[in-house]
Design a protein around this motif. Structure first.
Motif, short mmCIF file in Angstrom:
data_model
loop_
_atom_site.label_atom_id
_atom_site.label_comp_id
_atom_site.label_asym_id
_atom_site.label_seq_id
_atom_site.Cartn_x
_atom_site.Cartn_y
_atom_site.Cartn_z
N VAL A 27 -2.72 85.20 63.40
CA VAL A 27 -4.16 85.50 63.34
C VAL A 27 -4.97 84.23 63.60
CG1 VAL A 27 -6.03 86.42 61.90
CG2 VAL A 27 -3.76 87.46 61.79
N PHE A 28 -4.48 83.09 63.12
CA PHE A 28 -5.15 81.81 63.38
C PHE A 28 -5.28 81.55 64.88
CE2 PHE A 28 -4.74 77.16 64.10
CZ PHE A 28 -5.91 76.73 63.47
N SER A 29 -4.25 81.89 65.65
CA SER A 29 -4.31 81.70 67.10
C SER A 29 -5.41 82.56 67.71
CB SER A 29 -2.96 81.98 67.77
OG SER A 29 -2.66 83.37 67.75
N GLU A 30 -5.60 83.77 67.21
CA GLU A 30 -6.67 84.65 67.69
C GLU A 30 -8.04 84.10 67.28
OE1 GLU A 30 -5.88 88.68 66.32
OE2 GLU A 30 -3.73 88.36 66.62
N LEU A 31 -8.13 83.59 66.05
CA LEU A 31 -9.37 83.01 65.56
C LEU A 31 -9.77 81.80 66.40
CD1 LEU A 31 -10.38 82.61 61.91
CD2 LEU A 31 -10.50 80.62 63.39
N THR A 32 -8.79 81.00 66.78
CA THR A 32 -9.05 79.81 67.58
C THR A 32 -9.70 80.17 68.91
OG1 THR A 32 -7.31 78.54 66.52
CG2 THR A 32 -7.94 77.83 68.73
N VAL A 33 -9.24 81.23 69.54
CA VAL A 33 -9.82 81.67 70.82
C VAL A 33 -11.29 82.01 70.63
CG1 VAL A 33 -9.76 83.49 72.57
CG2 VAL A 33 -7.62 82.49 71.74
N LEU A 34 -11.63 82.67 69.54
CA LEU A 34 -13.01 83.10 69.31
C LEU A 34 -13.93 81.97 68.88
CD1 LEU A 34 -12.48 86.51 67.46
CD2 LEU A 34 -13.09 86.12 69.86
N ILE A 35 -13.40 80.96 68.23
CA ILE A 35 -14.24 79.88 67.72
C ILE A 35 -14.59 78.84 68.78
CG2 ILE A 35 -12.54 78.24 66.81
CD1 ILE A 35 -14.31 78.18 64.25
N GLU A 36 -13.84 78.81 69.87
CA GLU A 36 -14.08 77.79 70.90
C GLU A 36 -15.51 77.78 71.42
OE1 GLU A 36 -12.17 75.88 74.95
OE2 GLU A 36 -11.29 77.70 74.13
N PRO A 37 -16.07 78.91 71.88
CA PRO A 37 -17.44 78.86 72.39
C PRO A 37 -18.47 78.50 71.30
CG PRO A 37 -16.62 81.12 72.40
CD PRO A 37 -15.48 80.23 72.02
N VAL A 38 -18.18 78.84 70.07
CA VAL A 38 -19.08 78.49 68.97
C VAL A 38 -19.13 76.98 68.82
CG1 VAL A 38 -19.46 78.66 66.47
CG2 VAL A 38 -18.69 80.67 67.75
N LEU A 39 -17.98 76.34 68.84
CA LEU A 39 -17.92 74.88 68.72
C LEU A 39 -18.55 74.20 69.91
CD1 LEU A 39 -14.29 74.45 67.30
CD2 LEU A 39 -16.45 74.38 66.03
N GLU A 40 -18.25 74.69 71.11
CA GLU A 40 -18.79 74.07 72.32
C GLU A 40 -20.32 74.11 72.34
OE1 GLU A 40 -16.80 76.22 75.45
OE2 GLU A 40 -15.34 74.62 75.71
N ASN A 41 -20.89 75.19 71.83
CA ASN A 41 -22.35 75.36 71.87
C ASN A 41 -23.07 74.67 70.72
OD1 ASN A 41 -22.30 76.89 74.25
ND2 ASN A 41 -21.85 78.75 73.11
N ALA A 42 -22.35 74.22 69.70
CA ALA A 42 -22.99 73.64 68.52
C ALA A 42 -22.79 72.14 68.38
CB ALA A 42 -22.50 74.34 67.27
N ILE A 43 -21.91 71.55 69.17
CA ILE A 43 -21.63 70.12 69.03
C ILE A 43 -22.79 69.31 69.62
CG2 ILE A 43 -20.27 69.89 71.14
CD1 ILE A 43 -18.42 67.99 69.50
N ALA A 44 -23.29 68.37 68.83
CA ALA A 44 -24.39 67.52 69.28
C ALA A 44 -23.86 66.23 69.91
CB ALA A 44 -25.31 67.20 68.11
N SER A 45 -22.81 65.69 69.30
CA SER A 45 -22.18 64.48 69.84
C SER A 45 -20.80 64.33 69.22
CB SER A 45 -23.04 63.25 69.55
OG SER A 45 -23.09 63.01 68.16
N GLY A 46 -20.06 63.40 69.76
CA GLY A 46 -18.70 63.17 69.27
C GLY A 46 -17.70 64.03 70.03
N GLU A 47 -16.52 64.17 69.43
CA GLU A 47 -15.43 64.86 70.13
C GLU A 47 -14.64 65.77 69.20
OE1 GLU A 47 -14.41 61.36 73.35
OE2 GLU A 47 -13.29 61.41 71.47
N ILE A 48 -14.21 66.87 69.77
CA ILE A 48 -13.26 67.79 69.15
C ILE A 48 -12.14 67.94 70.15
CG2 ILE A 48 -12.83 70.15 68.36
CD1 ILE A 48 -15.81 70.32 67.67
N TYR A 49 -10.91 67.96 69.69
CA TYR A 49 -9.76 68.02 70.58
C TYR A 49 -9.13 69.40 70.55
CZ TYR A 49 -10.52 63.05 70.45
OH TYR A 49 -11.10 61.82 70.54
N LYS A 50 -9.08 70.03 71.70
CA LYS A 50 -8.35 71.30 71.83
C LYS A 50 -6.92 70.94 72.17
CE LYS A 50 -8.17 75.71 74.24
NZ LYS A 50 -8.76 76.53 75.31
#
Length: 180
Positions: free
Chosen positions: A116-139
């Motif tokens: 289920v975590f793998s499915e959640l990860t797919v859905l959270i990606e656009p949320v993270l991409e649209n909310a990050i102001a600066s810095g880095e997150i690693y996929k």
């Protein structure tokens, strides 16, 4: 001629001892690194910081911190800690993400939580991409997860700590993408 097999045995035995010791040290340092993934502070601009990433939306930052706690619980193969971390995500504004978090929080089997975590990860990606102001997150991506189908996750550092295999294959994977 008898010395060659004995020397080979000694070399193989020594290599095994070194390998065993090295893996133990890597496991301990990986646990320390994942525990530090979820440090949160606030700066003067009221942007929430999670490790190296700053978010415009404090709620998304809080959800990302809970996501990292969930990932770390799966890395540690701790189903109870995964349940607790997932409960923190059940109020997510995205109903699909909240539903998947609820499934994880109600599940007792670690392998089912990981799926289920793998499915959640797919859905959270656009949320993270649209909310990050600066810095880095690693996929990050493990090609061996789920019988070779592969699965991704997000991390606050480039170090690979695989939530799909835990200590069985802790460092299996690669950084697939950096979100900035």
């Amino acid at each position: 001629m008898k010395r060659i097999p004995r020397n080979l045995f000694f070399i193989a035995f020594s290599a095994g001892i070194i390998s065993f010791t090295s893996c133990k040290e890597n496991k301990e340092s990986a646990t320390d690194a994942t525990q530090e993934d979820v440090k949160m502070t606030q700066d003067d601009n009221a942007k929430t910081i999670v490790q190296n990433a700053k978010f415009n939306d404090e709620k998304v930052a809080s959800e990302y911190a809970a996501y990292l706690q969930l990932k770390d619980a799966l890395v540690a193969t701790d189903a109870n800690a995964a349940k607790k971390a997932a409960k923190k995500m059940t109020g997510f504004e995205n109903a699909e993400i909240a539903e998947l978090a609820t499934k994880i929080s109600e599940e007792t089997a670690i392998e089912a939580q990981r799926k289920v975590f793998s499915e959640l990860t797919v859905l959270i990606e656009p949320v993270l991409e649209n909310a990050i102001a600066s810095g880095e997150i690693y996929k990050q991506f493990c090609p061996m997860a789920f019988d070779g189908k592969g699965a991704s996750w997000f991390a606050a550092s480039e170090e690979i700590n695989n939530p799909y295999f835990g200590d069985k294959m802790l460092h299996c994977g690669r950084v697939e993408k950096t979100i900035q």
